[in-house]
Design a protein around this motif. Structure first.
Motif, PDB file in Angstrom:
ATOM      1  N   GLY A 273       0.788  -1.235   0.000  1.00  0.00           N
ATOM      2  CA  GLY A 273       0.000   0.000   0.000  1.00  0.00           C
ATOM      3  C   GLY A 273       0.809   1.268   0.000  1.00  0.00           C
ATOM      4  N   LYS A 274       2.085   1.171  -0.299  1.00  0.00           N
ATOM      5  CA  LYS A 274       2.973   2.348  -0.219  1.00  0.00           C
ATOM      6  C   LYS A 274       2.428   3.572  -0.953  1.00  0.00           C
ATOM      7  CE  LYS A 274       6.822   2.085  -2.499  1.00  0.00           C
ATOM      8  NZ  LYS A 274       8.187   1.746  -2.914  1.00  0.00           N
ATOM      9  N   SER A 295      -3.026  -4.938  -2.367  1.00  0.00           N
ATOM     10  CA  SER A 295      -2.750  -3.625  -1.769  1.00  0.00           C
ATOM     11  C   SER A 295      -4.036  -2.834  -1.614  1.00  0.00           C
ATOM     12  CB  SER A 295      -1.788  -2.828  -2.646  1.00  0.00           C
ATOM     13  OG  SER A 295      -0.723  -3.632  -3.066  1.00  0.00           O
ATOM     14  N   SER A 361       1.852  -8.732  -3.461  1.00  0.00           N
ATOM     15  CA  SER A 361       0.594  -7.991  -3.356  1.00  0.00           C
ATOM     16  C   SER A 361      -0.300  -8.135  -4.583  1.00  0.00           C
ATOM     17  CB  SER A 361       0.868  -6.518  -3.069  1.00  0.00           C
ATOM     18  OG  SER A 361       1.646  -5.957  -4.096  1.00  0.00           O
TER      19      SER A 361
END
Ligand SMILES: Nc1nc2c(c(=O)[nH]1)N[C@H]1C(S)=C(S)[C@@H](COP(=O)(O)OP(=O)(O)OC[C@H]3O[C@@H](n4cnc5c(N)ncnc54)[C@H](O)[C@@H]3O)O[C@H]1N2
Ligand code: MOO
Length: 394
Positions: A273-274, A295, A361
């Motif tokens: 999820g950056k 994500s 992810s």
């Protein structure tokens, strides 16, 4: 990159409780009661029999006593007179206990012959009378906010509250973006895949009490993004999916900022999820999820659902971590808080948790198999089997 807790505080600051609407009780399940409500009735409204039997005076409650049956009290049709010494009224469960009735003896405990009963050798201790108002009284309050479940519906029906003021469902619009995407059921071209996230996220939002709109897929062009976003101008929250990262075709943030979005943040110290992004566009909150399917769903769990709960006026809208014991050792974590897909097993006191072997992810099959997210704090050292950790259930 801001920490997860900071990002949560900032997304919650983008939303406020939505307005209130009146709904019939029948339609209230899952809605959030907006204001406390007060009982319009007392329950039970009269002293009521808890058993089928005979209402008698206390002084007559003695083995061998013979009493005259002077009438009948049924549920919905009471006995007009009162009960004197030496008298009994045939009574049924739910019937009003006539004046003078101080106890109800079970019909199993008496012998009846014509209009007489004889109290038998084994008499119960209990009085078998439900006092008026022993459940609730006029004016007793059901507190708000509360998510209305079937048991609340029973209580409020008994309180004679046929309509309730609840938060309206926040409208959440979902916009999948990307030239590679087609809708489920379409045939993907050679370089395309089926968009999976939008439907999953809409289902999550609906399960939380929102009204979900799935917008048409936006292509990776400014014109397409602007057009699709214009379809969401009545939404309380716009959730975009994909195009959030740094690639040449990741246009979502730029287009939104050009349209006037005040960006609250972009990029968080979270894995997966950056590239998460959030902001405010006129009166609407915006949450920009990364495109990777896992994500987006993990970020939705951590940020979108709390935003919906906050819009519903629920207290403590953030996720509530629980504790589990590690079923196997885990390596040291990097600088981003890692939400590892994991499986729970029953344990003594606490469940045991085991991270899945593969954490990419993009892996929906692993996500669907998992039933929890194991939380690895940023910079956390290696952990041995048996250590207590935190997780979020799905
Ligand atoms: N040079 C860098 N590259 C990437 C970085 C980075 O920091 N530097 N971050 C990576 C991380 S982490 C993530 S997460 C992804 C997120 O990228 P985007 O939000 O821009 O997402 P896309 O590039 O549009 O898509 C990523 C991936 O997901 C698929 N996708 C997108 N939407 C859907 C959908 N609705 N349903 C199913 N699958 C979807 C898309 O086809 C891609 O495969 O960026 C990394 N790159
Ligand atoms: O943060 Mo990305 O979501 O690791 O895959």
């Amino acid at each position: 990159m801001i920490p997860v807790a900071e990002a949560l505080a900032r997304v919650l600051a983008l939303v406020a409780p939505v307005g209130v609407e009146r709904v019939p009780l029948r339609a209230a399940r899952g809605r959030v009661l907006a204001e406390p409500v007060a009982a319009r009735l007392t329950q039970p409204p009269f002293a009521a029999s808890a058993m089928d039997g005979y209402a008698i005076r206390e002084a007559d409650h003695e083995t061998g006593r013979v009493l005259a049956v002077i009438g009948e009290a049924a549920a919905g049709r009471g006995f007009a007179g009162s009960i004197g010494t030496g008298e009994a009224v045939r009574i049924f469960t739910g019937a009003p206990v006539p004046p003078g009735g101080e106890r109800v003896v079970l019909q199993e405990d008496v012998e009846r012959a014509g209009d007489r009963i004889t109290l038998g050798p084994r008499l119960e201790e209990g009085r078998n009378i439900r006092a008026a108002g022993q459940d609730f009284a006029v004016g007793d309050v059901v507190t708000a906010p509360r998510r209305i479940g079937p048991r609340d519906i029973a209580l409020m029906a008994a309180m004679n509250l046929p309509e309730l003021d609840v938060r309206r469902r926040p409208v959440v619009a979902f916009l999948s973006t990307g030239d590679e995407l087609v809708m489920p059921g379409e045939t993907p071209g050679p370089d395309q895949i089926v968009a999976s996230n939008g439907l999953a996220l809409a289902a999550m939002a609906e399960a939380e009490g929102a009204e979900a709109r799935v917008l048409p897929i936006a292509r990776d062009s400014e014109a397409s993004l602007r057009f699709c976003l214009s379809l969401a101008d009545d939404a309380d929250l716009i959730v975009t999916i994909g195009g959030a990262s740094v690639g040449d075709h990741d246009l979502v943030g730029r287009v939104l900022v050009d349209m006037g979005m005040a960006q609250a943040f972009w990029k968080i110290a979270m894995r997966p999820g950056k590239p998460l992004m959030a902001g405010r566009l006129a009166g609407q909150a915006v949450l920009g999820l990364p495109g990777n399917p896992v994500s987006s769903i993990v970020c939705a769990q951590l940020f979108m659902l709390p935003m919906i709960r906050a819009m519903l006026g629920l207290p403590d809208p953030g996720p509530s971590p629980r504790r589990a014991v590690l079923a196997e050792a885990v390596a040291a974590n990097g600088p981003r808080t890692h939400y590892m897909r994991a499986c729970l097993q029953p344990g003594e006191g606490m469940p045991a948790i085991r991270p899945m072997a593969r954490q990419d992810s993009a892996l929906l099959s692993i996500l669907a198999e998992a039933d929890a997210l194991l939380i690895r704090p940023s910079g956390d050292g290696p952990r041995a089997a048996g250590e207590v950790v935190e997780y979020l259930p799905f």
